[in-house]
Enzyme design. Structure first.
Site, PDB file in Angstrom:
ATOM      1  CB  CYS A 209      10.449  51.617 -19.735  1.00 51.90           C
ATOM      2  SG  CYS A 209      12.217  52.062 -19.743  1.00 51.90           S
TER       3      CYS A 209
ATOM      4  CG  HIS B 260      12.419  48.468 -22.135  1.00 50.48           C
ATOM      5  ND1 HIS B 260      11.722  49.652 -22.244  1.00 50.48           N
ATOM      6  CD2 HIS B 260      11.469  47.489 -22.116  1.00 50.48           C
ATOM      7  CE1 HIS B 260      10.422  49.405 -22.314  1.00 50.48           C
ATOM      8  NE2 HIS B 260      10.243  48.098 -22.228  1.00 50.48           N
TER       9      HIS B 260
ATOM     10  CG  HIS C  37       6.940  46.664 -21.515  1.00 50.60           C
ATOM     11  ND1 HIS C  37       7.757  46.910 -22.589  1.00 50.60           N
ATOM     12  CD2 HIS C  37       5.958  45.841 -21.997  1.00 50.60           C
ATOM     13  CE1 HIS C  37       7.314  46.279 -23.660  1.00 50.60           C
ATOM     14  NE2 HIS C  37       6.221  45.620 -23.328  1.00 50.60           N
TER      15      HIS C  37
END
Length: 206
Positions: free
Chosen positions: A108, A160, A172
């Site tokens: 990510c 994240h 993402h």
């Protein structure tokens, strides 16, 4: 007899733990050693199984087809940054790989970093938690195109990151689907959303 059964149980547990670890490690770059793997688990986003979000498309009154962006399918307006969506399309569908930083596999934070360098000429920290240092934190109701969205995992750590687009959508690299569009309305992302982050060099028409 009891001792033999106990030894068999311990051996089975060890084998299960090893196989579980190995199955998890398929999401990690192969050059990572076991110590990196264990430390990474403290910060890595949890495995979230979700169906790829399908952006809503309007039907123009004149009956003509809408103008969705390439692979990700988001309808573009005059306010949207075409360079941002072109960069997203070039990564769309790339599989997830913790520690990965190429189109063969990307995590990510590396994905967000690549997009920011390509579209905005901005260098970010490599780790999701550290990217907070690069931005001014904002609340969810202030999000606009190009803002970074941060999420926490079960340990309460920022684990994240993604890039906010519009209409509750963000892009993402997800553990289950790789680079996709998701929505903050998803139960997991809604529950684990932490803050938005805005970089001073990111300009938008929104």
């Amino acid at each position: 007899m009891k001792r033999i059964l106990l030894l068999l149980a311990v051996a089975s547990l060890a084998l299960f733990s090893f196989s579980s670890c190995q199955s998890l490690k398929k999401f990690f770059a192969p050059e990572m050693d076991d110590e990196d793997f264990i430390i990474g688990q403290l910060y890595a986003d949890e495995f979230v199984k979700e169906e790829p979000f399908r952006p809503h498309r309007t039907r123009p009154a004149n009956g003509r087809s809408s103008n969705p962006s390439g692979k990700c399918g988001v309808e573009l307006t005059a306010k949207d940054n075409p360079a941002l969506y072109a960069a997203i399309d070039s990564w769309y569908g790339t599989p997830y790989l913790y520690g990965g930083c190429s189109k063969e596999g990307v995590d990510c934070s590396c994905f967000v970093g690549h997009i920011f360098r390509e579209v905005y000429g901005v260098n970010l920290h490599r780790v999701a938690n550290d990217i907070q240092q690069d931005v001014t934190l904002i609340s969810r109701d202030k999000l606009r195109e190009g803002d970074i969205v941060f999420f926490t995992n079960g340990n309460g750590k920022v684990s994240h990151v993604g890039i906010y687009l519009k209409d509750d959508m963000f892009v993402h690299s997800s553990t289950s689907n790789g680079v996709i569009i998701s929505t903050l309305s998803n139960s997991y992302w809604n529950q684990h959303f932490y803050k938005g982050g805005r970089h001073s060099k990111v300009k938008t028409k929104y």
